[in-house]
Design an enzyme around this catalytic site. Structure first.
Site: not given
Ligand code: NAP
Length: 410
Positions: A227, A277
């Site tokens: 991330k 994600d």
């Protein structure tokens, strides 16, 4: 070392030289049967492993099993949940297998599983996820899922460095951080604080292990999941260090995805990266494009269960926790205490962890034989209650019967 539970008289210790384990034909393999349904699934697993090895190697290879104690059985026998001898022997014998252990409730006891990972520095949690025909799945093409997830086990928010809101420590950290000149956003006085350490050493050894595995297993890619768009110096650095290991240590056998010519298939191991994600979408929409995955601790926690769900859930998902020298193979589900001693739950997760262990030992023929036998058993729709309740026309088997059905199909 005091020996309250001595090793078997037969069998030999697995060796370790130049970064590799050396496996005799009769390795001493410690096992911990585990709490709750653990003894049920361990009995079935042992029967399958012994039968496959006997059948495939015709007596040339065999396991010398060595019982170690942890959890409720250790508490009952020795008045402690995790005897030091168990930890020492797991390290000494290098390869072992365990059922699930209950986390003692109350008294602030830490999870025995987490303790084992930390004291033995088992820095990689490895979870292969593949589909077995016939297992009920929530997606249309579960057979496209064939991934091995390497999750960093020792860093990230799992180090447990955190302080509750309003505590003196949290206030001190907040005061210190708010006083730093370059901070644009001030932290609220009533915030709780958690720390996320991600080191170069920790990241590189995890990615190195994933690359070594991918090369040995002839996989076509390693994807670094991070991330880094938000957490640049932790997650972003994990990605950068991952590419660095690939370039510096495996430059002749790996290629970054950005250098791959889209018109010619890559002959080298492709190193890619994906933001976490987006990766959750990718594993659902384009699972065939992902093979080995290397990721930080929290991402890996979420991702391994999510991908396991795509192929029918945790009941059949195996796993291991490994350092370079020591590996413990274990069921990924818990103790399922309400079914304890009922010979009822699915032993698939522990049996497949045993299959991983066989591959780790280099006993590939026995591993392949068990996987084929499991496939046949599932094709025959002979399954335990968890699968039977979701399958049309299936035969309900007990834990031990499922084990015997696999052995019949070997
Ligand atoms: P759990 O033991 O995994 O059980 C939750 C539910 O999952 C069960 O009631 C059952 O669902 C299903 N399930 C789990 N294993 C199954 C199997 N082999 N076959 C068929 N169904 C299975 O989770 P939990 O109840 O949260 O945890 C119980 C204890 O296990 C806790 O003390 C926890 O700390 C410990 N734990 C240990 C480990 C480990 O040792 N690695 C991991 C996780 C949890 P249905 O009731 O719907 O049939």
């Amino acid at each position: 070392m005091s020996e309250r539970f001595p090793p078997p008289q037969t069998g030999q210790r697995i060796g370790y030289e130049a970064g590799r384990i050396i496996v005799p034909d009769d390795p001493i393999i410690p096992f911990i049967e585990g709490d709750g349904s653990g003894p049920d699934i361990w009995r079935a697993t042992r029967h399958v492993l012994d039968s496959a090895v006997k059948k495939v190697y015709r007596g040339k290879k065999s396991f010398a099993w060595y019982e170690l104690f942890a959890g409720e059985k250790a508490q009952a026998k020795f008045s402690e949940f995790l005897p030091q001898q168990t930890i020492d022997q797991l390290a000494y014998y290098r390869v072992s297998i365990k059922g699930p252990l209950a986390t003692p409730v109350g008294g602030g006891m830490r999870s025995l599983n987490v303790t084992l990972r930390q004291v033995l520095d088992l820095f990689a949690c490895v979870r292969p996820v593949r589909y077995f025909n016939g297992v009920p799945s929530p997606v249309r093409e579960p057979e496209k899922v064939d991934m091995v997830i390497f999750r960093e086990n020792t860093e990230d928010v799992y180090t447990g460095i955190e302080w509750p809101a309003g505590s003196e420590a949290a206030r001190n950290v907040i005061r210190f951080l708010n006083a730093m000149e370059q901070r644009r956003t001030k932290i609220r006085e009533d915030a709780a604080i958690g720390i996320k350490p991600v080191s170069e050493f920790g990241s590189k050894r995890l990615v190195r292990k994933a690359i070594l595995y991918a090369l040995a297993a002839k996989r076509d890619s390693v994807t670094l999941v991070h991330k880094g768009n938000i957490m640049k110096y932790t997650e972003g650095a994990f990605k950068d260090w991952g590419y660095q290991v690939a370039r510096d240590e495996f430059g002749n056998v790996t290629i970054p995805e950005s250098d791959v010519d889209p018109k010619t298939p890559a002959t080298k191991l492709v190193i890619k990266d994906r933001i976490a994600d987006s990766m959750f979408q990718q594993v659902l929409l384009r699972p065939a494009e992902y093979s080995v995955i290397a990721t930080t601790n929290l991402n890996g926690d979420y991702l391994s269960d999510a991908v396991a769900a795509q192929v029918g859930g945790l009941g059949m998902a195996p796993g291991s926790n490994e350092s370079d020298e020591v590996a413990i193979f274990e069921a990924t589900h818990g103790t399922a205490p309400k079914y304890a001693n009922q010979d009822r739950v699915n032993p698939g997760s522990l049996i497949l962890s045993g299959v991983m262990m066989l591959r780790h030992l280099g006993w590939f023929e026995a591993a392949d034989a068990i996987e084929r036998a499991i496939s046949r058993t599932l094709d025959q729709k002979r399954v335990t209650y968890d699968l039977e309740r979701q399958m049309q026309g299936a035969t309900l088997l007990k834990t031990s019967e499922f084990g015997r059905a696999i052995v019949e199909n070997l």
